[in-house]
Design a protein around this motif. Structure first.
Motif, short mmCIF file in Angstrom:
data_model
loop_
_atom_site.label_atom_id
_atom_site.label_comp_id
_atom_site.label_asym_id
_atom_site.label_seq_id
_atom_site.Cartn_x
_atom_site.Cartn_y
_atom_site.Cartn_z
N VAL A 117 0.87 -1.18 0.00
CA VAL A 117 0.00 0.00 0.00
C VAL A 117 0.91 1.24 0.00
O VAL A 117 1.66 1.46 0.94
CB VAL A 117 -0.93 0.01 1.24
N LEU A 118 0.86 1.98 -1.08
CA LEU A 118 1.74 3.16 -1.21
C LEU A 118 0.91 4.42 -0.99
O LEU A 118 -0.18 4.56 -1.55
CB LEU A 118 2.39 3.18 -2.59
N ILE A 119 1.45 5.32 -0.16
CA ILE A 119 0.76 6.58 0.13
C ILE A 119 1.38 7.69 -0.70
O ILE A 119 2.59 7.91 -0.68
CB ILE A 119 0.88 6.93 1.64
N VAL A 120 0.53 8.38 -1.44
CA VAL A 120 0.94 9.52 -2.27
C VAL A 120 -0.01 10.65 -1.94
O VAL A 120 -1.19 10.58 -2.28
CB VAL A 120 0.80 9.22 -3.77
N GLY A 121 0.48 11.68 -1.29
CA GLY A 121 -0.39 12.79 -0.92
C GLY A 121 -1.54 12.27 -0.07
O GLY A 121 -1.33 11.59 0.93
N LYS A 122 -2.77 12.54 -0.51
CA LYS A 122 -3.94 12.14 0.29
C LYS A 122 -4.58 10.86 -0.24
O LYS A 122 -5.78 10.62 -0.08
CB LYS A 122 -4.97 13.28 0.28
N ARG A 123 -3.76 10.04 -0.90
CA ARG A 123 -4.30 8.84 -1.51
C ARG A 123 -3.49 7.60 -1.19
O ARG A 123 -2.27 7.66 -1.10
CB ARG A 123 -4.24 9.02 -3.03
#
Ligand SMILES: Nc1ncnc2c1ncn2[C@@H]1O[C@H](COP(=O)(O)OP(=O)(O)OP(=O)(O)O)[C@@H](O)[C@H]1O
Ligand SMILES: [Mg+2]
Length: 268
Positions: free
Chosen positions: A169-175
């Motif tokens: 699960v990769l977090i990019v900004g608010k996603r």
């Protein structure tokens, strides 16, 4: 089964040429940390932009998982990266993906990533498993582990990811973006919230709180308590087997968490 990763430059020349036929010249390659099955996992800088490449030798026992991952890619929701190409030659099977410039999710209690993970899984929960490609069925995957007479609960037609390890699960900004679709499975929708709950418990949530998090998903709230109890028992049996086959500490930890989850769900 884990294998060591090789740098991109050590791939056979033929497959590197086939990649540059797709991408234009490859200027730079950086090996990615996280996960363990892939024999190669690199972000390439190319003439046409960046691409994440993961792959394994075609004689590797997990090559079937790699092919399933390619087959499911066109059916995935927007939270998952786009697959650009799938190449098999010179003894390698490689997938070229949109690069996700993120970091692995933080599952600790109170982490601001948790609502983002919830949103990504909520989106996935609405996806029906495609009928025309070969993916796993939850009934088959849990057949050897579910208590007698409970397998029917696992049946369903929702597309499941089933492996919510933090590094998938990769977090990019608010996603949150869900990667690593090696085990796409057709089954009951509540299975994915359950699989996530196990990972949360392994990241420091008291098991009751991990189960409460699963309860944010309607599929889990609406599931029969007997189905959730069967899931707990099956998950505990599965991880007990994994931990017995390979006595490394994180697997024993998962087996302990799974046993605790089974206890809580048995008393649903
Ligand atoms: N599209 C992407 N863009 C950037 N990085 C990615 C992308 N997909 C995956 N990654 C990173 O590469 C790592 C390995 O990829 P992935 O999880 O798909 O394979 P794997 O972990 O080797 O397989 P397995 O989890 O079965 O051992 C991930 O943990 C993640 O950090
Ligand atoms: Mg992975």
């Amino acid at each position: 089964m884990s294998m060591s990763r090789i740098p991109f430059q050590q791939l056979p020349a033929g497959i590197r040429r086939a990649i540059s036929d797709k991408t234009g010249a490859v200027h730079q390659a950086a090996t990615t940390p996280g996960g363990m099955n892939s024999g190669i996992a690199s972000v390439l800088k190319t003439e046409s932009g960046r691409v994440f490449v993961k792959g394994i030798p075609t004689d590797h026992p997990q090559v079937g998982a790699q092919r399933r991952e390619a087959a499911i890619a066109p059916h995935l929701p927007a939270s998952c990266p786009r697959l650009y190409w799938h190449l098999e030659l010179d003894g390698w099977s490689l997938l070229g993906y949109e690069v996700v410039d993120g970091r692995h999710a933080d599952y600790a209690p109170g982490s601001p990533d948790l609502p983002l993970v919830e949103a990504a899984l909520t989106e996935l929960q609405a996806v029906t498993a495609p009928a025309d490609i070969e993916i796993k069925d939850a009934v088959d995957r849990w057949a050897d582990y579910a208590p007698p007479g409970t397998l029917q609960y696992f049946s369903g037609d929702i597309l499941l990811h089933t492996d919510f390890a933090r590094d998938n699960v990769l977090i990019v900004g608010k996603r949150a973006r869900l990667v690593d679709w090696a085990w796409p499975t057709r089954g009951a929708a509540w299975i994915d919230p359950g699989a996530l709950a196990l990972q949360l418990a392994d990241s420091g949530h008291p098991v009751e709180e991990a189960v409460a998090f699963a309860g944010r998903f309607p599929s889990w709230r609406d599931a029969e308590p007997a189905a959730l109890a069967a899931f707990g028992a099956a998950t505990a049996a599965l991880w007990r087997e994994i931990a017995e086959e390979d006595e490394i500490p994180w697997k024993r930890g998962m087996a302990e968490r799974a046993a605790a989850l089974a206890d809580v769900l048995a008393n649903g």
